[in-house]
Enzyme design. Structure first.
Site, short mmCIF file in Angstrom:
data_model
loop_
_atom_site.label_atom_id
_atom_site.label_comp_id
_atom_site.label_asym_id
_atom_site.label_seq_id
_atom_site.Cartn_x
_atom_site.Cartn_y
_atom_site.Cartn_z
N SER A 190 1.13 -1.23 -0.12
CA SER A 190 0.16 0.51 0.26
C SER A 190 0.47 0.61 -0.17
CB SER A 190 -0.94 0.25 1.24
OG SER A 190 -0.10 -0.17 2.43
N HIS B 95 1.48 4.64 3.56
CA HIS B 95 1.37 5.24 3.30
C HIS B 95 0.97 6.69 2.82
CE1 HIS B 95 -2.73 2.84 4.62
NE2 HIS B 95 -1.71 1.64 3.78
#
Length: 295
Positions: free
Chosen positions: A222, A275
């Site tokens: 991610s 992230h």
């Protein structure tokens, strides 16, 4: 006497035959693209197994111009992106390509070797982990217990390893879907070198950042996915005619998801630092690519 054009009625609009193609997927790709440009379209299979693209009769000239540009580079990122956002609205009939073959061709045509390799690696690791090898695999790829020069020289791949390990079906489907979609567009438009550099920079940066905040027990692609989002977001902003863009609703959704993670309002643990660092690194690399590398 001139031959009358072939027309059909669709949702109260008169559609005229524009072009006949042998490849179903190429026909769908173009039809979906012009639909995003406000031109009603439909793909119809013929008895000789070819496919006719019909378009809105009063927009025929615009559609012809769009097709002339399309056929030169049918797998340009902007056509892939439009098809993905619009979706396939054509009925699949018995004489069309099979669903499996159609999916395979679309899947492979959108992604280059780098995109497909990382996609396959993540899924191979995940499938092996759910078959009973999760602990030994994670022990082999997890980040260093203590980050140091000696640790890096002894096991350099642990700097990247966490990115290929996923903890659940939702985790891997979400990450690899976005990786294939956005990473494939980047590789097709700018080449595998740009995608490799972006992946390495974001994976290292997000892994190190997440380790500093929470220790070595994390994983997933991610951080890299958010780097892809940041890259396409800013690359599209700096070069709006490049064909490499994400729609504002998609960007907004992913940024909102990021904020939810930091607010701890989600029922799953999120690598929020990874992230954020991934997103920032992607934005910065897009600026570098356009302003310095001139791509």
């Amino acid at each position: 006497m001139s031959e009358q054009p072939i027309t059909i009625e669709e949702n109260g609009k008169c559609l005229q035959a524009l072009v006949q193609l042998q490849d179903h997927n190429i026909a769908l790709l173009f039809a979906n693209y012009i639909a995003t440009q406000g031109i009603a379209s439909k793909v119809v299979a013929t008895q000789d197994h070819s496919f006719v693209v019909f378009c809105q009769q009063d927009s025929l000239a615009q559609a012809k111009a769009e097709f002339d540009a399309f056929i030169q580079h049918p797998y340009d990122g902007k056509y892939q992106q439009a098809a993905w956002q619009h979706g396939d609205t054509v009925e699949v009939r018995a004489n069309d390509l099979t669903l499996l073959k159609s999916f395979k061709e679309n899947f492979l045509s959108h992604a280059g070797m780098m995109t497909l390799t990382v996609f396959a690696l993540c899924w191979l690791v995940f499938l092996a982990s759910i078959l009973g090898w999760a602990q030994p695999i994670f022990s082999s790829v997890k980040f260093y217990h203590q980050l140091s020069v000696d640790a890096f020289l002894h096991e350099p791949l642990r700097l990247l390893g966490p990115a290929i390990f996923h903890f659940s079906w939702l985790h891997i489907v979400f990450n690899t879907m976005w990786w294939w979609q956005i990473g494939g567009s980047i590789e097709k438009l700018l080449g595998k070198g740009v995608l490799i550099n972006l992946t390495l920079i974001s994976a290292i940066g997000s892994n190190v950042g997440q380790f500093i905040v929470s220790g070595p027990n994390f994983g997933g692609l991610s951080g890299v996915v958010y780097a892809l989002v940041g890259f396409v977001w800013w690359y599209g902003y700096l070069k709006p005619d490049s064909g490499l863009t994400l729609s504002k609703p998609i960007i907004g959704f992913l940024l909102f998801w990021l904020l939810l993670g930091f607010a701890e309002l989600l029922p799953v643990n999120m690598a929020n630092t990874a992230h954020l660092i991934g997103l920032i690194s992607g934005c910065l690399y897009a600026i570098f690519t356009v302003k310095v590398a001139n791509k």
